[in-house]
Design a protein around this motif. Structure first.
Motif, PDB file in Angstrom:
ATOM      1  N   HIS A 197      14.342 -37.839   8.552  1.00  0.00           N
ATOM      2  CA  HIS A 197      13.186 -37.849   9.449  1.00  0.00           C
ATOM      3  C   HIS A 197      13.041 -36.459  10.048  1.00  0.00           C
ATOM      4  CE1 HIS A 197      13.171 -42.440  10.507  1.00  0.00           C
ATOM      5  NE2 HIS A 197      13.265 -42.226   9.224  1.00  0.00           N
ATOM      6  N   MET A 251      10.684 -34.327  12.684  1.00  0.00           N
ATOM      7  CA  MET A 251       9.638 -34.472  13.700  1.00  0.00           C
ATOM      8  C   MET A 251       9.492 -33.167  14.472  1.00  0.00           C
ATOM      9  SD  MET A 251       8.643 -37.645  13.550  1.00  0.00           S
ATOM     10  CE  MET A 251       7.821 -38.081  15.072  1.00  0.00           C
ATOM     11  N   GLN A 286       3.351 -39.511  17.523  1.00  0.00           N
ATOM     12  CA  GLN A 286       3.935 -38.306  16.952  1.00  0.00           C
ATOM     13  C   GLN A 286       3.984 -38.481  15.447  1.00  0.00           C
ATOM     14  OE1 GLN A 286       7.792 -37.649  18.949  1.00  0.00           O
ATOM     15  NE2 GLN A 286       6.816 -35.749  19.604  1.00  0.00           N
ATOM     16  N   THR A 287       3.601 -37.444  14.728  1.00  0.00           N
ATOM     17  CA  THR A 287       3.669 -37.517  13.273  1.00  0.00           C
ATOM     18  C   THR A 287       4.740 -36.559  12.773  1.00  0.00           C
ATOM     19  OG1 THR A 287       1.976 -35.822  13.034  1.00  0.00           O
ATOM     20  CG2 THR A 287       1.238 -38.092  13.041  1.00  0.00           C
ATOM     21  N   LYS A 294       8.232 -48.710  20.707  1.00  0.00           N
ATOM     22  CA  LYS A 294       8.093 -47.595  19.772  1.00  0.00           C
ATOM     23  C   LYS A 294       8.045 -48.177  18.364  1.00  0.00           C
ATOM     24  CE  LYS A 294      10.679 -43.447  18.388  1.00  0.00           C
ATOM     25  NZ  LYS A 294      11.909 -42.663  18.714  1.00  0.00           N
ATOM     26  N   ILE A 354       8.036 -47.251  14.426  1.00  0.00           N
ATOM     27  CA  ILE A 354       8.319 -46.177  13.469  1.00  0.00           C
ATOM     28  C   ILE A 354       7.783 -46.611  12.112  1.00  0.00           C
ATOM     29  CG2 ILE A 354      10.133 -44.810  12.369  1.00  0.00           C
ATOM     30  CD1 ILE A 354      11.840 -45.360  14.860  1.00  0.00           C
ATOM     31  N   LEU A 365       5.716 -39.834   8.322  1.00  0.00           N
ATOM     32  CA  LEU A 365       6.392 -40.589   9.365  1.00  0.00           C
ATOM     33  C   LEU A 365       5.449 -40.594  10.563  1.00  0.00           C
ATOM     34  CD1 LEU A 365       9.207 -41.762  10.099  1.00  0.00           C
ATOM     35  CD2 LEU A 365       9.810 -39.491  10.880  1.00  0.00           C
ATOM     36  N   GLU A 394       5.165 -42.154  14.489  1.00  0.00           N
ATOM     37  CA  GLU A 394       5.771 -42.904  15.595  1.00  0.00           C
ATOM     38  C   GLU A 394       4.689 -43.214  16.618  1.00  0.00           C
ATOM     39  OE1 GLU A 394      10.299 -41.011  15.406  1.00  0.00           O
ATOM     40  OE2 GLU A 394       9.070 -40.751  17.202  1.00  0.00           O
ATOM     41  N   PHE A 397       7.326 -50.716   8.601  1.00  0.00           N
ATOM     42  CA  PHE A 397       7.545 -50.218   9.953  1.00  0.00           C
ATOM     43  C   PHE A 397       8.562 -51.068  10.693  1.00  0.00           C
ATOM     44  CE2 PHE A 397       3.749 -52.927  10.069  1.00  0.00           C
ATOM     45  CZ  PHE A 397       4.044 -53.814  11.074  1.00  0.00           C
TER      46      PHE A 397
END
Lengths: 83, 83
Positions: A7, A9, A38-39, B3, B5, B42, B44, B75
């Protein structure tokens, strides 16, 4: 065979314009419960069984996959059958 | 506050030129134990506590976040303290 899921970020405080754009679009579609987005990037490596896999993957991230100035990364290693 | 993911990956068989480029570069850097790479996105989300969160996030993925023709997603939802 090991599968490594990485991951990557942006660090806290680094602007994430893609995330902001997605949040605006989600809000326009009626998903107003989303407070923040957040990507990041997801990289899955399939690695031959090797010693020091954690250390080697850390080196790969530092040298190529992530930008240590702007990005944080973490990864998990799991055992998979070869497909 | 929850959250979520979200992992978004190209479907099996869809070309992943970024993954191939990374593999070539890793090999040039001496990381020849890497057999295959897949890259993905990804996302979030930080979501206010809401009912039907799984269903809502599925809708977000189908409508905006993922391309259902070329990408698969999955997810996980976790509880977080508000920061």
């Amino acid at each position: 065979m090991k599968k490594v899921i990485i991951h990557i970020m942006p660090k806290q405080g680094v602007l994430d314009p893609q995330g902001k754009a997605i949040q605006t679009s989600l809000s326009a579609l009626g998903f107003s419960e989303v407070e923040d987005i957040q990507t990041g990037k997801l990289v899955e490596l399939f690695v031959e069984d090797a010693e020091n896999i954690d250390e080697r993957v850390g080196e790969m991230c530092d040298k190529l996959l992530a930008n240590p100035v702007m990005e944080d990364y973490h990864f998990a290693v799991e055992e998979v059958a070869y497909t």
